[in-house]
Design an enzyme around this catalytic site. Sequence first.
Site, mmCIF file in Angstrom:
data_model
loop_
_atom_site.group_PDB
_atom_site.id
_atom_site.type_symbol
_atom_site.label_atom_id
_atom_site.label_comp_id
_atom_site.label_asym_id
_atom_site.label_seq_id
_atom_site.Cartn_x
_atom_site.Cartn_y
_atom_site.Cartn_z
ATOM 1 N N ARG A 66 -12.734 0.731 6.367
ATOM 2 C CA ARG A 66 -11.235 0.816 6.040
ATOM 3 C C ARG A 66 -10.510 0.575 7.298
ATOM 4 O O ARG A 66 -9.448 -0.021 7.463
ATOM 5 C CB ARG A 66 -10.714 2.241 5.381
ATOM 6 C CG ARG A 66 -11.486 2.638 4.356
ATOM 7 C CD ARG A 66 -11.014 1.926 3.057
ATOM 8 N NE ARG A 66 -11.398 0.616 2.909
ATOM 9 C CZ ARG A 66 -12.694 0.189 2.420
ATOM 10 N NH1 ARG A 66 -13.633 0.966 2.482
ATOM 11 N NH2 ARG A 66 -12.847 -1.164 2.561
ATOM 12 N N ASP A 100 -2.399 4.282 6.723
ATOM 13 C CA ASP A 100 -2.848 3.130 7.448
ATOM 14 C C ASP A 100 -2.102 3.018 8.927
ATOM 15 O O ASP A 100 -2.391 2.173 9.646
ATOM 16 C CB ASP A 100 -2.597 1.712 6.481
ATOM 17 C CG ASP A 100 -1.228 1.769 6.119
ATOM 18 O OD1 ASP A 100 -0.194 2.183 6.522
ATOM 19 O OD2 ASP A 100 -1.090 1.000 5.157
ATOM 20 N N HIS A 115 -0.434 12.252 3.458
ATOM 21 C CA HIS A 115 -2.022 12.310 3.026
ATOM 22 C C HIS A 115 -2.775 12.024 4.690
ATOM 23 O O HIS A 115 -3.952 11.604 4.544
ATOM 24 C CB HIS A 115 -2.433 11.214 2.191
ATOM 25 C CG HIS A 115 -2.033 11.467 0.811
ATOM 26 N ND1 HIS A 115 -1.932 10.752 -0.174
ATOM 27 C CD2 HIS A 115 -1.522 12.743 0.284
ATOM 28 C CE1 HIS A 115 -1.351 11.016 -1.228
ATOM 29 N NE2 HIS A 115 -1.066 12.265 -1.030
ATOM 30 N N CYS A 123 -11.957 18.614 13.552
ATOM 31 C CA CYS A 123 -13.166 19.347 13.346
ATOM 32 C C CYS A 123 -12.814 20.636 12.568
ATOM 33 O O CYS A 123 -12.100 21.441 13.215
ATOM 34 C CB CYS A 123 -13.775 19.547 14.753
ATOM 35 S SG CYS A 123 -15.166 20.533 14.693
ATOM 36 N N CYS A 126 -14.517 23.920 14.561
ATOM 37 C CA CYS A 126 -13.457 24.651 15.702
ATOM 38 C C CYS A 126 -11.951 24.496 15.603
ATOM 39 O O CYS A 126 -11.341 24.926 16.554
ATOM 40 C CB CYS A 126 -14.204 24.270 17.017
ATOM 41 S SG CYS A 126 -13.546 22.552 17.613
HETATM 42 P P1 OAD Z 1 -1.427 2.838 -5.917
HETATM 43 O O1 OAD Z 1 -2.691 2.056 -5.485
HETATM 44 O O2 OAD Z 1 -1.781 4.277 -6.824
HETATM 45 O O3 OAD Z 1 -0.156 2.422 -6.429
HETATM 46 C C1 OAD Z 1 0.183 1.240 -5.749
HETATM 47 C C2 OAD Z 1 1.647 0.881 -6.172
HETATM 48 O O4 OAD Z 1 1.982 -0.268 -5.597
HETATM 49 C C3 OAD Z 1 1.420 0.411 -7.850
HETATM 50 O O5 OAD Z 1 2.542 1.122 -8.709
HETATM 51 C C4 OAD Z 1 1.692 -1.213 -7.743
HETATM 52 O O6 OAD Z 1 2.418 -1.679 -8.865
HETATM 53 C C5 OAD Z 1 2.395 -1.437 -6.305
HETATM 54 N N1 OAD Z 1 2.657 -2.594 -5.772
HETATM 55 C C6 OAD Z 1 1.647 -3.317 -5.963
HETATM 56 N N2 OAD Z 1 1.806 -4.613 -4.943
HETATM 57 C C7 OAD Z 1 3.247 -4.400 -4.564
HETATM 58 C C8 OAD Z 1 4.076 -5.018 -3.639
HETATM 59 N N3 OAD Z 1 3.747 -6.206 -2.986
HETATM 60 N N4 OAD Z 1 5.333 -4.202 -3.379
HETATM 61 C C9 OAD Z 1 5.827 -2.992 -3.759
HETATM 62 N N5 OAD Z 1 4.661 -2.439 -4.689
HETATM 63 C C10 OAD Z 1 3.668 -2.960 -4.882
HETATM 64 O O7 OAD Z 1 -0.923 3.765 -4.423
HETATM 65 P P2 OAD Z 1 -0.201 5.115 -4.144
HETATM 66 O O8 OAD Z 1 0.620 5.321 -4.955
HETATM 67 O O9 OAD Z 1 0.092 5.081 -2.786
HETATM 68 O O10 OAD Z 1 -4.610 8.886 -1.405
HETATM 69 O O11 OAD Z 1 -1.508 6.221 -4.293
HETATM 70 C C11 OAD Z 1 -1.371 7.387 -3.872
HETATM 71 C C12 OAD Z 1 -2.447 8.038 -3.292
HETATM 72 O O12 OAD Z 1 -3.811 7.716 -4.316
HETATM 73 C C13 OAD Z 1 -2.810 7.412 -1.882
HETATM 74 O O13 OAD Z 1 -2.045 8.002 -0.833
HETATM 75 C C14 OAD Z 1 -4.334 7.526 -1.699
HETATM 76 C C15 OAD Z 1 -4.714 7.353 -3.227
HETATM 77 O O14 OAD Z 1 -5.993 8.035 -3.613
HETATM 78 C C16 OAD Z 1 -5.083 9.107 -0.115
HETATM 79 O O15 OAD Z 1 -5.612 8.104 0.617
HETATM 80 C C17 OAD Z 1 -5.416 10.505 0.412
#
Ligand code: OAD
Length: 234
Positions: A66, A100, A115, A123, A126
């Site tokens: 990633r 990211d 997140h 860690c 510790c």
């Molecule tokens: P998702 O992958 O769940 O959703 C991404 C969203 O972005 C969707 O609603 C798409 O329609 C939209 N999308 C796609 N392309 C786009 C663009 N060009 N412009 C604007 N929107 C667009 O991502 P998150 O909601 O961020 O957790 O997911 C939430 C969490 O779930 C993340 O933070 C991650 C994941 O598990 C961790 O990493 C801890």
Amino acid sequence: MGSDLPRLEDFERIVFFTGAGLSAESGIPTYRGSGGLWAQYDYEDFACQRAFDRDPAKVWTFHDERREAVAACEPNLAHRIIAKIQREKTATRIVTQNIDGMHQRAGAVDVIELHGSLWRVRCDACGAEKEDLGLPLLPKRCKCGAWWRPAIVWFEDPLNFDVVEAAVRAIEACDCLVGIGTSGEVYPAAELPLIAMRAGAVTLEINPEETPLSPLYTHVLRGPATEMMALLAG
Ligand code: OAD
């Protein structure tokens, strides 16, 4: 969308509430939907403490991939517009679910990372925590001998209370919230925009697709983040 679109220049305390869709046009895959990371990988094998305890090297390989993928991408126009608005209006806050680091690479500061970050490790044995830019690969074991783990919130992990509190404070104080590129499916992050909605702030959703929160936003912009942010920023 259209002539009744609010102008960001009319607000002083804007919160950008961002998700993976914001970085999609940089080439970083989202999590859900076709091509999403969780359609390809089972989180139970790669993104939870149980997986890490079972096989830390396998989980680290996944996260190093990633990091490599993200490092090969650049912040896009939407990240840059957000950073520029923050420079011009210093009360602007950024609350992101993204790990990211793209907001910071675009020049944004004080980013509230709900997140965590791919670029920090901690860690749990510790309590040490440090920046780890990942490239070149650093030792995966802490000085105390235990494994470093990515300082990100995996599935089944609690969010960091101080970080959530900072997000809540920023959103309570905002006069405008712009939600960008989040599916609104992951709690508790997903419900944070409700605070601004209940307080009567102007709320805008930027997403090509409908989300569970869409009906609650005062304005909805259906389109990609770069195009819609360029439109909003005028
Ligand atoms: P998702 O992958 O769940 O959703 C991404 C969203 O972005 C969707 O609603 C798409 O329609 C939209 N999308 C796609 N392309 C786009 C663009 N060009 N412009 C604007 N929107 C667009 O991502 P998150 O909601 O961020 O957790 O997911 C939430 C969490 O779930 C993340 O933070 C991650 C994941 O598990 C961790 O990493 C801890």
